[in-house]
Design an enzyme around this catalytic site. Structure first.
Site, short mmCIF file in Angstrom:
data_model
loop_
_atom_site.label_atom_id
_atom_site.label_comp_id
_atom_site.label_asym_id
_atom_site.label_seq_id
_atom_site.Cartn_x
_atom_site.Cartn_y
_atom_site.Cartn_z
N ASN A 261 0.59 -1.16 0.01
CA ASN A 261 -0.27 0.03 -0.15
C ASN A 261 1.41 1.67 0.03
OD1 ASN A 261 -2.24 2.08 0.41
ND2 ASN A 261 -2.51 1.13 2.14
N GLU B 74 -8.14 -6.22 4.93
CA GLU B 74 -7.80 -5.26 3.81
C GLU B 74 -6.64 -6.33 2.57
OE1 GLU B 74 -9.08 -1.10 3.39
OE2 GLU B 74 -8.53 -1.11 5.37
N ARG C 197 -2.76 -2.25 -3.38
CA ARG C 197 -4.08 -1.28 -3.44
C ARG C 197 -3.92 -0.34 -4.78
NH1 ARG C 197 -4.67 3.54 1.16
NH2 ARG C 197 -7.62 3.70 0.78
N ARG D 170 -10.52 15.48 8.09
CA ARG D 170 -11.72 15.63 6.37
C ARG D 170 -13.24 16.13 7.06
NH1 ARG D 170 -10.25 10.40 3.68
NH2 ARG D 170 -7.81 10.69 3.49
N HIS E 152 -13.11 2.95 0.13
CA HIS E 152 -12.92 2.11 1.02
C HIS E 152 -13.59 0.46 0.74
CE1 HIS E 152 -13.35 5.40 4.39
NE2 HIS E 152 -11.15 4.95 4.47
N ASN F 57 -13.21 -0.35 17.47
CA ASN F 57 -12.57 -0.09 19.60
C ASN F 57 -12.78 0.04 20.28
OD1 ASN F 57 -10.04 -2.89 18.85
ND2 ASN F 57 -9.74 -0.79 17.63
#
Length: 398
Positions: free
Chosen positions: A10, A384, A91, A241, A180, A334
């Site tokens: 990635n 992923e 990715r 963001r 995602h 979590n």
């Protein structure tokens, strides 16, 4: 008998995450990250099964991605894993409308990924750098691109179309793409298993909450709507963001003398949890400070959870029925306070939190966090890397 390994890469503009993944189980044999590429303190660190954490400082220069890949090659050789390595999975954030599934990389695919850089200027150019470094290091292995946007290519036009002139869509590709995708795909399939259903008959709302965050409506195993849009800034409030915003605000700021670069940095890097709390972008710090009475952190926590709940509620419209809400990602897996507040905001739909179960479903432990007899909410850790490894493995069997 040895198990096939896939090197999952990635590549970011100043970083390179990697993992050697057992493609049939999803277990990571080794994982690590290279950081601060382009700076004097560039380094790469890793750990794994029977391998203590190690770190190497990279040499000065502008080829840190290649240096990092070369170190990964040396690591594979040192640990005698090369004979089990069967593919490299990459990715790639943006595949536009060109890629609806994982793709074997050749020169034409690299060219197409580069051509989409205007849609993901912080990501796609870096992916190409990582791809080229991996091809140089592993010229005889299949190199496979797995796209964040691919899973969402099943969205109907009513979900991906913006209410703007269609000329803008035709000329510039301005539409909702979503991101995602590998995470939403993985947890929706895991949810089907837990529900004892096949994906093609499973309807879930998957909620990926991390520093980046998005919600996806998955109908009969396919993405039919998602909160991120033309770029990853849209949708939910995130770590830094802003998420959904009145489109007149950037124009207003320009009239106040702000440059496009300043506006972009503000909305992408200084907003979200960080901007509202004026404290941190880390949800753990937000929750701790909120518990201690910090007003900015309390507002950030409430705002984040409220906006997630609103998106979940709106995506019930996209499904004929909702089998479960599925939380995943670093925060989704979590954070008890976030899940608690989201469940509280969804009480009008009948959702009720099982407090004890919610406390147990953390740190990699999946579980149902809703009370028996009420609409189902699940926590499912994402993987992923497993999706990317599985997709790459397919190309070794063709």
């Amino acid at each position: 008998m040895s198990k096939p390994l896939v090197l999952v890469l990635n590549s970011g503009s100043s970083s390179l995450k990697f993992a050697l993944v057992e493609a049939q189980t999803g277990d990571a044999v080794v994982s690590g990250i290279g950081e601060c590429f382009g700076l004097d303190n560039a380094c790469i660190a890793w750990k794994g099964e029977g391998i203590d954490k190690q770190e190497v400082i990279l040499q000065s220069g502008d080829n840190h991605h290649q240096q990092a890949v070369d170190i990964i090659v040396s690591l594979i050789e040192k640990e005698h894993l090369g004979s089990d390595l069967c593919a490299v999975g990459h990715r790639v954030v943006h595949g536009g409308e060109h890629f609806s599934q994982a793709t074997l990389i050749d020169d034409s695919v690299i060219e197409k990924i580069e051509s989409l850089s205007s849609l993901a200027p912080l990501h796609n150019p870096s992916h190409v750098v990582g791809i080229r470094a991996a091809i140089s290091a592993f010229p005889h292995l299949p190199q496979v691109a797995v796209f964040d946007t691919a899973f969402h290519q099943t969205m109907p036009a009513k979900a991906y179309t913006y209410a703007i002139s269609q000329k803008l869509y035709r000329d510039f590709g301005i539409r909702r793409y979503g991101f995602h995708g590998t995470s939403h795909y993985f947890v929706s399939r895991e949810a089907a298993k837990q529900l004892d259903k096949v994906p093609e008959q499973t309807n879930v709302i998957t909620v990926h909450l991390g520093n980046g965050a998005s919600v996806c409506a998955v109908k009969n195993g396919k993405s039919v709507d998602t909160s991120m849009g033309f770029t990853p800034i849209a949708g939910l409030m995130m770590g830094t963001r802003c998420g959904d915003l009145d489109p007149s605000i950037p124009e207003f700021l320009q009239k106040q003398g702000w440059t496009p670069e300043q506006i972009h940095k503000e909305l992408n890097g200084n907003s979200g949890l960080l901007g509202v709390s004026e404290l941190t972008s880390d949800c753990r710090g937000i929750c701790e400070a909120a518990g201690e009475g910090h007003k900015g952190a309390q507002l950030a926590l409430e705002l984040f959870s409220y906006r997630v709940a609103k998106y979940i509620a709106s995506y019930m419209v996209a499904l004929d029925e909702v089998d479960a809400i599925v939380f995943t990602g670093g925060i989704g897996e979590n954070s008890l306070p976030v899940r608690h507040l989201i469940m509280m905001n969804l009480r009008v739909f009948g959702y009720r939190e099982d407090v004890e179960a919610n406390e147990k479903a953390r740190f990699g432990q999946p579980g149902m966090i809703s009370q028996q007899g009420t609409p189902m909410a699940l926590v499912i850790p994402t993987n992923e890397e497993f999706v990317i490894a599985s997709e790459a493995l397919r190309f070794t069997m063709q």
